[in-house]
Write an enzyme that holds these catalytic residues in place. Structure first.
Site, mmCIF file in Angstrom:
data_model
loop_
_atom_site.group_PDB
_atom_site.id
_atom_site.type_symbol
_atom_site.label_atom_id
_atom_site.label_comp_id
_atom_site.label_asym_id
_atom_site.label_seq_id
_atom_site.Cartn_x
_atom_site.Cartn_y
_atom_site.Cartn_z
ATOM 1 N N GLU A 71 0.834 -1.202 0.000
ATOM 2 C CA GLU A 71 0.000 0.000 0.000
ATOM 3 C C GLU A 71 0.860 1.240 0.000
ATOM 4 O OE1 GLU A 71 1.246 1.679 3.294
ATOM 5 O OE2 GLU A 71 1.194 -0.499 3.100
ATOM 6 N N GLU A 102 4.613 -0.400 1.116
ATOM 7 C CA GLU A 102 4.855 -0.791 -0.288
ATOM 8 C C GLU A 102 4.906 -2.297 -0.466
ATOM 9 O OE1 GLU A 102 8.592 0.657 -1.740
ATOM 10 O OE2 GLU A 102 8.233 2.718 -1.139
#
Ligand SMILES: Cc1cc2nc3c(=O)[nH]c(=O)nc-3n(C[C@H](O)[C@H](O)[C@H](O)COP(=O)(O)O)c2cc1C
Length: 577
Positions: A401, A544
């Site tokens: 994310e 991430e």
């Protein structure tokens, strides 16, 4: 009266040829194709429907070996370029695949489209020029079906630069190549697509693609309409008890002291229970989906990073320059970037999945972050992403994310589900000073007082204080669980999403593996509440999907050990007394 249907046996013959048509690359025979057979097949192609009845196709029949060699070289070059572009996990699989049979077939047929045929006023093509090549594609399908009925295999090759192919075949410049087909008799027609047999892809069920009256209202004819979330929840089931039992039995017989693989034994048993098979397949290839979204609460000064950084980092992921890209390259995973709700417009870029539900959430210190409807739509984005990645052949889904200010939202969600005080679960995110941290805790506290989110209404929690990427992650976890595919969770935002997913469907947790524990205090709290033990604990706090990516080889090793380690009886090793 209505025109009569075909008799039952004729109908069955039509459906049989549709069902049993296959794309063939292996097992061609060199037997020549008799003229009359080829003629029947071409006649079928030529009977296809076409825009404005323009019949835009030509068929170039090639038997000459020198021509086929030239074409084969072009396809080989494209094959190499494609292989180069693949993540390692995929490239390994691709190496085993045959993608053309240009030199193995007695006949090659090139199907073209002439965009000028029928003149300037071709009915229906004026508004949609692509209708010309579409029409030629229909001719290909007719050819394919007629060939199957004749016992002829057909393999479609699209590994070409289209203009290069036009030149190599000395075709008139104004023609477009629609298809390059390899045709010949075959040893057999496989029951399933070769790509399915090789685990490269999966069939999508019909129910996934039929909508009634409006997009998203799903129903097969005769069924009650339902939405994607309820369809997904229906398929979430616990781990398979039989496969779990077999896993524990097998662990005992593997040539190693019982329990000596620690957590990996638990993971491999989980993979067995999930896939309903023991030993489980090694979860490869794998993909990380990075859901990006912006946060209205950014306005409260909870982070020193400007909001534009979300979109800029999305560009960085797509350009291959972020940490997640380096880790994904190292472990051979695919990176899939989904815009679930970035504030700015993102330019269309290869690899970006544009699914913006809204341009960032609203400031949840002032009102709800989003509507329930928007939360549901973002959940659907996650489910759809999981479906796409799994049917494209991925055997593990990793969460990722990106969203400046999203640890504030994560902390609020975790506080709701763990009932811990905001001060205990609110961390320093990307790195903030004491003053900003104190403000962040206040912001979370204020939001919880304002909304009083009810943990028994998980979608209400998302709508009140969640982020669009959190909602998408919830859908991604549920989607993975519904397809019995392991979901490796990354950091604090994934932890928050997993709490919500579990509140929606407790069994969804059976698919979850905690990839790592981040240094965010809320993450530890979430994992404790979820009862998940992280595989890696290295003080990462990046997001991430980086922690999940690092954990992937651990999960794969767990499966591989169970598959490859000999048992005491098989290896002739004496067990301990
Ligand atoms: C437009 C199109 C292009 C294709 N290109 C290739 C190709 O370059 N190489 C290949 O091996 N198969 C190619 N295929 C075959 C597909 O992989 C195949 O249709 C799919 O896997 C489903 O299998 P089935 O046709 O046996 O049902 C192509 C199919 C279509 C429709």
């Amino acid at each position: 009266p209505a025109a009569p249907a075909y008799p039952e046996t004729d109908r069955e013959a039509v459906h049989r040829v549709i069902r049993e048509r296959r794309d063939i690359r292996n097992g061609f025979r060199s037997d020549p194709v008799p003229h009359e057979v080829l003629l029947r097949v071409l006649e079928a192609a030529h009977t296809a429907p076409s825009v404005g009845h323009s019949q835009p196709w030509d068929f170039l029949v090639i038997k000459n070996e020198a021509t086929r060699r030239r074409v084969h070289e072009l396809a080989e070059a494209q094959r190499d370029a494609y292989a180069q572009s693949l993540p390692k996990g995929r490239a390994k699989q691709f190496k085993e695949l045959k993608i053309e049979a240009i030199l193995d077939t007695p006949v090659n047929i090139v199907v073209t489209a002439d965009p000028t045929r029928g003149g300037r006023h071709t009915l229906g093509r004026h508004s949609q020029p692509q209708m010309a090549p579409y029409s030629s594609a229909l001719a290909v399908e007719n050819l394919w079906l007629a060939a199957r009925a004749e016992g002829l295999g057909v393999g479609w090759v699209s590994f070409f630069d289209e203009r290069e192919l036009v030149q190599a075949l000395d075709l008139p410049e104004h023609l477009e190549v629609v298809a390059y087909l390899c045709v010949g008799y075959v040893d057999e027609f496989p029951g399933e697509p070769e790509l399915v047999q090789h685990g490269w892809s999966k069939r999508r069920p019909l129910a996934w693609v039929v909508h009634e009256e409006s997009y998203g209202r799903r129903a097969l004819p005769g069924e009650d309409p339902h939405d994607l979330l309820s369809e997904t929840l229906e398929r979430i089931r616990p781990l398979d008890a039989k496969a779990l039992g077999e896993a524990w039995e097998r662990q005992k017989r593997m040539t190693k002291p019982a329990g000596s693989l620690g957590m990996l034994e638990i993971i491999s048993a989980q993979l067995c229970g999930l896939s309903r098979q023991c030993p489980p397949a090694v979860p490869e290839p794998a993909a990380v989906a990075i859901f990006a979204g912006d946060h209205g609460v950014h306005a409260q000064g909870v982070t020193p990073w400007p909001q534009e950084v979300t979109g800029q980092m999305v560009a960085n992921f797509l350009g291959g320059g972020a940490v997640c890209n380096a880790f994904a390259a190292q472990v051979g995973a695919e990176v899939c970037v989904v815009d679930a709700g970035v504030a700015g417009e993102l330019p269309a870029t290869p690899g970006l999945v544009p699914r913006k539900v809204r341009p960032g959430t609203a400031d949840f210190t002032q009102g709800p972050a989003m509507s329930r409807e928007e939360a549901l739509r973002a959940i659907e984005v996650g489910i759809d992403t999981a479906r796409d990645l799994v049917t494209a052949g991925n055997k593990a889904l990793l969460t990722g994310e990106m969203g400046i200010a999203n640890t504030t939202s994560s902390a609020a969600i975790i506080s709701v589900f763990t009932e811990m005080d905001p001060a205990e679960v609110t961390g320093r995110g990307t790195g903030i000073n004491d003053e900003t941290h104190a403000r962040k805790v206040d912001v979370v506290r204020h939001a919880l007082e304002l909304h009083r989110p009810d943990p028994s209404d998980p979608i209400g929690v998302l709508a009140a204080i969640g982020g669009l990427e959190h909602a998408a992650l919830v859908g991604y976890i549920l989607g993975g669980a519904s397809m019995r595919t392991p979901v490796i969770l990354d950091g604090v935002s994934a932890g928050a999403a997993a709490l919500i997913a579990r509140a929606i469907a407790p069994e969804a947790l059976a698919a979850c593996i905690a990839g790592h524990r981040s240094s965010e205090p809320g993450h530890a709290a979430a994992l404790t509440k979820l009862g998940l033990r992280p595989l890696i604990d290295l003080d990462l706090r990046l997001g991430e999907g980086t922690g999940a990516l690092l954990a992937l080889p651990v999960v794969q090793s767990a499966a591989r050990a169970m598959r490859e380690v000999a048992t005491f009886d098989a290896a002739g090793v004496t067990e301990k007394n």
